[in-house]
Design an enzyme around this catalytic site. Sequence first.
Site, PDB file in Angstrom:
ATOM      1  N   ASN A 147       0.838  -1.199   0.000  1.00  0.00           N
ATOM      2  CA  ASN A 147       0.000   0.000   0.000  1.00  0.00           C
ATOM      3  C   ASN A 147       0.874   1.251   0.000  1.00  0.00           C
ATOM      4  O   ASN A 147       2.019   1.208   0.414  1.00  0.00           O
ATOM      5  CB  ASN A 147      -0.896  -0.005   1.257  1.00  0.00           C
ATOM      6  CG  ASN A 147      -2.044  -0.977   1.134  1.00  0.00           C
ATOM      7  OD1 ASN A 147      -2.625  -1.121   0.076  1.00  0.00           O
ATOM      8  ND2 ASN A 147      -2.357  -1.666   2.220  1.00  0.00           N
ATOM      9  N   CYS A 169      -5.464  -7.275  -3.003  1.00  0.00           N
ATOM     10  CA  CYS A 169      -5.888  -6.987  -1.631  1.00  0.00           C
ATOM     11  C   CYS A 169      -6.808  -8.125  -1.200  1.00  0.00           C
ATOM     12  O   CYS A 169      -7.124  -9.024  -1.975  1.00  0.00           O
ATOM     13  CB  CYS A 169      -6.613  -5.642  -1.606  1.00  0.00           C
ATOM     14  SG  CYS A 169      -7.022  -5.003   0.038  1.00  0.00           S
ATOM     15  N   HIS A 170      -7.231  -8.101   0.060  1.00  0.00           N
ATOM     16  CA  HIS A 170      -8.176  -9.114   0.524  1.00  0.00           C
ATOM     17  C   HIS A 170      -9.471  -8.495   1.042  1.00  0.00           C
ATOM     18  O   HIS A 170     -10.274  -9.172   1.662  1.00  0.00           O
ATOM     19  CB  HIS A 170      -7.535  -9.994   1.617  1.00  0.00           C
ATOM     20  CG  HIS A 170      -6.826  -9.224   2.662  1.00  0.00           C
ATOM     21  ND1 HIS A 170      -5.479  -9.381   2.912  1.00  0.00           N
ATOM     22  CD2 HIS A 170      -7.255  -8.284   3.520  1.00  0.00           C
ATOM     23  CE1 HIS A 170      -5.114  -8.574   3.884  1.00  0.00           C
ATOM     24  NE2 HIS A 170      -6.175  -7.893   4.273  1.00  0.00           N
ATOM     25  N   HIS A 199      -9.678  -0.106  -1.301  1.00  0.00           N
ATOM     26  CA  HIS A 199      -9.968   0.426   0.035  1.00  0.00           C
ATOM     27  C   HIS A 199     -11.123   1.425   0.035  1.00  0.00           C
ATOM     28  O   HIS A 199     -11.497   1.929   1.090  1.00  0.00           O
ATOM     29  CB  HIS A 199      -8.728   1.052   0.694  1.00  0.00           C
ATOM     30  CG  HIS A 199      -7.756   0.036   1.209  1.00  0.00           C
ATOM     31  ND1 HIS A 199      -6.701   0.357   2.033  1.00  0.00           N
ATOM     32  CD2 HIS A 199      -7.687  -1.306   1.041  1.00  0.00           C
ATOM     33  CE1 HIS A 199      -6.016  -0.733   2.340  1.00  0.00           C
ATOM     34  NE2 HIS A 199      -6.605  -1.754   1.730  1.00  0.00           N
ATOM     35  N   ARG A 266     -18.220   7.179  19.370  1.00  0.00           N
ATOM     36  CA  ARG A 266     -19.447   6.574  18.859  1.00  0.00           C
ATOM     37  C   ARG A 266     -19.149   5.460  17.872  1.00  0.00           C
ATOM     38  O   ARG A 266     -19.792   4.412  17.884  1.00  0.00           O
ATOM     39  CB  ARG A 266     -20.314   7.632  18.168  1.00  0.00           C
ATOM     40  CG  ARG A 266     -21.678   7.078  17.751  1.00  0.00           C
ATOM     41  CD  ARG A 266     -22.373   7.907  16.676  1.00  0.00           C
ATOM     42  NE  ARG A 266     -22.401   9.322  16.960  1.00  0.00           N
ATOM     43  CZ  ARG A 266     -22.856  10.232  16.099  1.00  0.00           C
ATOM     44  NH1 ARG A 266     -23.326   9.850  14.917  1.00  0.00           N
ATOM     45  NH2 ARG A 266     -22.837  11.524  16.388  1.00  0.00           N
TER      46      ARG A 266
END
Length: 430
Positions: A147, A169-170, A199, A266
């Site tokens: 990356n 990627c996975h 991503h 949150r």
Amino acid sequence: MLKITFIGAGSVTFTRELLGDLLAFEELADAHIALHDIDEERLRTAEAMARWIDGQLGGRATITTHLDRREALDGADFAINMIQVGMHESTLLDFDIPAKYGLRQTIGDTLGTGGIFRALRTIPVLLGIGEDMAAVCPDAWLLNYTNPMSILCQAYAEGSPHKKIVGLCHSIQHTTRQLAEIVDVPFEDVTFLGAGVNHQAFILRFERDGEDLYPRLAQRVADDPELQRRVRVELYRRLGYFPTESSEHSAEYLPWFLRDDELVDRFRLKVGDYIDRSQENLDEYEHIKRGLASGEQFEIERSLEYASLIIHAMHTGQPQVIYGTVQNTGLLPDLPARSAVEVPCVVDRTGVRPTPVPDYPAHLAALNRTFLNVADLTVRAALEGRRDHVLHAAMLDPATAGALSLDQTAAMVDELLAAHGDRLPEGLRG
């Protein structure tokens, strides 16, 4: 003999996974595995792991080690790249300096200020790999795991004399399995389609036997307050499609989730998460090194990574469908032509053939463009030696712009440029 070169083989945990996948295929078990790393100790550890795995799976592979990268690549059919330029030391700079200015980051390896500087110090090394491959294995495919994926694949397409690259990627593999679990449907029964930017891609279709499973997912989310405290679930609720990347990653590509303590709490985000992960990676390496020396047994099971499937498909002609990051040659028409996008790809003896997704939703493309603006300016900065474009990339980064003033951003960029120094492209130093 099929030759597969591992670049950055000292990333031993990942080397172990990929080698276990590769050598478990009968047709690949007698391959020549060439291991390269610039760290001699890590290279020795990678060799010990490779020989152990090969021994467990029949002992048919030829394993060689190389401190010289071009030597390792000479005559290769495939190269797998998993380098991390600067390692833990540079990761700390990517987090500690922005934190002084009030910028929160979680992972810092794909976009944002951390992603920009990780790209800038990786691009020169990646282009060097491309020069080596053009010289000694021009027909080989480079399978890139490093990356920031979209930035690096665009930089390689534009700046390398060697062009056969696919980014892996996975995210999609794991996300679709997690969604199947949430809606209580066996993954084997699920049909899905994903696309976007690595991503920041989205699951566009999620079905079982023609039944749209999104209404079932919506009900599960509505019934579970804890699910609603995930960034990716909030994005799904607002955008209508589920994002393929984790909440920790997704939060720092956007201006909405890290801007104050209430939101961080949150959505259960851990600021500086990757610093701990990076240290854990160092600790894991030491554990593996000791385990190999003491004769410890390690687990070998097939991972969800695509590298072995690609190599097997090209070597045998048995086709596979994978998701890869490739240059946007009209694949997603609403995204920039020179950008790198993630789409389904068919793989066979002819290579990697990306599939267009012409009806990609307009609002997802609009969001992706805010991501790709930063990627493109980072590539321009590296290839053209433009220090001003480093600042422009940070100014236009959604999370940075949502947290810092222009003066703060400029001061932070100057400090990071000075701190990373000689690891940066030559035109950005000094």
